[in-house]
Design an enzyme around this catalytic site. Structure first.
Site, mmCIF file in Angstrom:
data_model
loop_
_atom_site.group_PDB
_atom_site.id
_atom_site.type_symbol
_atom_site.label_atom_id
_atom_site.label_comp_id
_atom_site.label_asym_id
_atom_site.label_seq_id
_atom_site.Cartn_x
_atom_site.Cartn_y
_atom_site.Cartn_z
ATOM 1 N N HIS A 1 17.023 22.472 -11.404
ATOM 2 C CA HIS A 1 16.847 22.579 -12.858
ATOM 3 C C HIS A 1 15.551 23.329 -13.122
ATOM 4 O O HIS A 1 14.893 23.815 -12.193
ATOM 5 C CB HIS A 1 16.868 21.180 -13.500
ATOM 6 C CG HIS A 1 15.959 20.185 -12.833
ATOM 7 N ND1 HIS A 1 14.584 20.338 -12.793
ATOM 8 C CD2 HIS A 1 16.219 19.055 -12.125
ATOM 9 C CE1 HIS A 1 14.051 19.321 -12.139
ATOM 10 N NE2 HIS A 1 15.029 18.535 -11.703
ATOM 11 N N HIS B 1 12.561 22.635 -10.916
ATOM 12 C CA HIS B 1 12.542 23.309 -9.610
ATOM 13 C C HIS B 1 12.149 24.776 -9.776
ATOM 14 O O HIS B 1 11.432 25.331 -8.953
ATOM 15 C CB HIS B 1 13.924 23.234 -8.950
ATOM 16 C CG HIS B 1 14.356 21.847 -8.589
ATOM 17 N ND1 HIS B 1 15.357 21.191 -9.264
ATOM 18 C CD2 HIS B 1 13.931 20.996 -7.622
ATOM 19 C CE1 HIS B 1 15.535 19.991 -8.729
ATOM 20 N NE2 HIS B 1 14.684 19.848 -7.739
ATOM 21 N N LYS C 1 5.957 14.919 -10.608
ATOM 22 C CA LYS C 1 6.812 13.852 -11.136
ATOM 23 C C LYS C 1 7.038 12.781 -10.065
ATOM 24 O O LYS C 1 7.065 11.596 -10.355
ATOM 25 C CB LYS C 1 8.144 14.410 -11.610
ATOM 26 C CG LYS C 1 9.068 13.297 -11.999
ATOM 27 C CD LYS C 1 10.237 13.777 -12.778
ATOM 28 C CE LYS C 1 11.213 12.651 -12.874
ATOM 29 N NZ LYS C 1 11.783 12.346 -11.549
ATOM 30 N N ASP C 2 7.211 13.215 -8.798
ATOM 31 C CA ASP C 2 7.311 12.259 -7.687
ATOM 32 C C ASP C 2 5.902 12.064 -7.141
ATOM 33 O O ASP C 2 5.560 12.528 -6.044
ATOM 34 C CB ASP C 2 8.258 12.808 -6.612
ATOM 35 C CG ASP C 2 9.686 12.865 -7.122
ATOM 36 O OD1 ASP C 2 10.240 11.807 -7.439
ATOM 37 O OD2 ASP C 2 10.228 13.975 -7.237
ATOM 38 N N GLN D 1 5.262 10.334 -3.756
ATOM 39 C CA GLN D 1 5.738 11.233 -2.688
ATOM 40 C C GLN D 1 4.687 12.320 -2.421
ATOM 41 O O GLN D 1 4.335 12.596 -1.262
ATOM 42 C CB GLN D 1 7.060 11.864 -3.129
ATOM 43 C CG GLN D 1 7.516 13.035 -2.281
ATOM 44 C CD GLN D 1 8.892 13.545 -2.683
ATOM 45 O OE1 GLN D 1 9.881 12.895 -2.426
ATOM 46 N NE2 GLN D 1 8.966 14.700 -3.309
ATOM 47 N N SER E 1 17.050 15.737 -11.469
ATOM 48 C CA SER E 1 18.454 16.004 -11.138
ATOM 49 C C SER E 1 19.328 14.829 -11.563
ATOM 50 O O SER E 1 20.521 14.991 -11.823
ATOM 51 C CB SER E 1 18.606 16.232 -9.633
ATOM 52 O OG SER E 1 17.789 17.312 -9.243
HETATM 53 O O1 PAF Z 1 11.652 15.467 -3.963
HETATM 54 C C1 PAF Z 1 12.713 15.699 -3.351
HETATM 55 O O2 PAF Z 1 13.613 16.352 -3.865
HETATM 56 C C2 PAF Z 1 12.896 15.155 -1.942
HETATM 57 O O3 PAF Z 1 12.320 13.910 -1.789
HETATM 58 C C3 PAF Z 1 12.382 16.124 -0.847
HETATM 59 C C4 PAF Z 1 10.885 16.342 -0.954
HETATM 60 C C5 PAF Z 1 13.107 17.456 -0.973
HETATM 61 C C6 PAF Z 1 12.680 15.553 0.542
HETATM 62 O O4 PAF Z 1 14.030 15.355 0.739
#
Ligand code: PAF
Length: 284
Positions: free
Chosen positions: A34, A37, A149-150, A153, A186
């Site tokens: 989207h 990305h 946003k993540d 992560q 997504s």
């Molecule tokens: O953020 C994501 O879309 C996923 O966690 C990633 C970093 C592509 C790993 O699969």
């Protein structure tokens, strides 16, 4: 230059060799691309001569009760988006190509992988870090771009790179939102119209918390955000809160009263069958 699609690691090696000199940026994704990305790709292009996008729905980061099988897969549209954004290579391996059938070793996200989001998704961050490290080893980028946003992560990927001496620079990209405040994801395509109306409470709660950042401490910020979420718990469909936290952006430990500097206000909730996360970085 035309977009090359590499469906396995041998094709990736070939496509990488054909890129010629220059810096390579990797944008790891699970597809269903989207505007968020696209903004990662645009930022990647500012940091490198060639952009590689990986499209891989990583089974390792989904628990058995999660949405792996119904996760949106929109590969043709993803390729069109990558082409439009000037991506050089899309790496889209199969699970068989990524993981040996007798694989044993995974990256551990450590204690930080078990708090906040990790407390609700045990093993999730181990799966994320494992695939990200493998993608780094396969693509060998100079730089990799991940969305803010993540946020946990992103923080864990920075930790992994520091702790394991991974020679890749990590760039965080701002969250992209719909005009009404909903953070792009997504998973938003799972939302019905009524779900979506309830889901707006996440960004509203973050704004309410942020509005208190200059005058209130952590408790006041959390109270303001929680009031919005509690109201949305009475909507139809209701918002079912997993967590609301004001945390240190590097460690995800809760910030104490008297904390000065950056803090991340992060929220996760279910609306209907969809689980959503969002966050905002505040300066206290
Ligand atoms: O953020 C994501 O879309 C996923 O966690 C990633 C970093 C592509 C790993 O699969």
């Amino acid at each position: 230059m035309d977009l090359t699609v590499a469906a396995d690691r041998a094709a990736l090696d070939k496509a990488r060799d054909a890129l010629g000199p220059g810096r390579i940026a990797l944008v790891p994704t699970m597809g269903a691309l989207h505007e968020g990305h696209r903004s990662l790709v645009r930022l990647a292009r500012e940091h490198a001569d060639h952009v590689v996008v990986s499209v891989f729905v990583n089974p390792l980061q989904f628990a058995p009760n999660e949405d792996f099988s119904r996760y949106p897969r929109t590969f043709d549209a993803d390729l069109r988006a990558c082409e439009e954004e000037g991506v050089a290579v899309v790496f889209a391996p199969s699970a068989e190509d990524m993981y040996l059938p007798d694989r044993q070793v995974e990256v551990s996200a450590g204690g930080m992988g078990g708090v906040v989001e990790g407390a609700f998704r045990p093993g999730h961050f181990d799966g994320v870090l494992t695939v990200v490290l493998k993608l780094f080893n396969l693509v060998r980028p100079d730089v990799a771009v991940f969305g803010q946003k993540d946020a946990q992560q992103l923080a864990l990927i920075r930790r992994m790179v520091a702790d394991l001496d991974v020679p890749v620079s990590i760039v965080g990209a701002p969250t992209v939102r719909e005009p009404d405040g909903l953070a792009l994801s997504s998973r938003n395509r799972y939302l019905s119209e009524a779900d979506r109306a309830t889901a707006l409470a996440l960004s509203r709660a973050l704004r309410a918390g942020a509005a208190r950042a200059e005058t209130a401490g952590p408790a006041g910020i959390l109270d303001a955000a929680r009031a919005v979420l509690e109201e949305a718990a009475r909507f139809d469909p209701p918002l079912l809160l997993d967590y609301l936290i004001l945390a240190d952006p590097a460690t995800f430990a809760p910030v104490a009263d008297g904390h000065r500097g950056e803090a991340i206000l992060a929220v996760a909730a279910k609306v209907g069958t969809t689980r959503l996360i969002d966050n905002v970085v505040l300066t206290l």
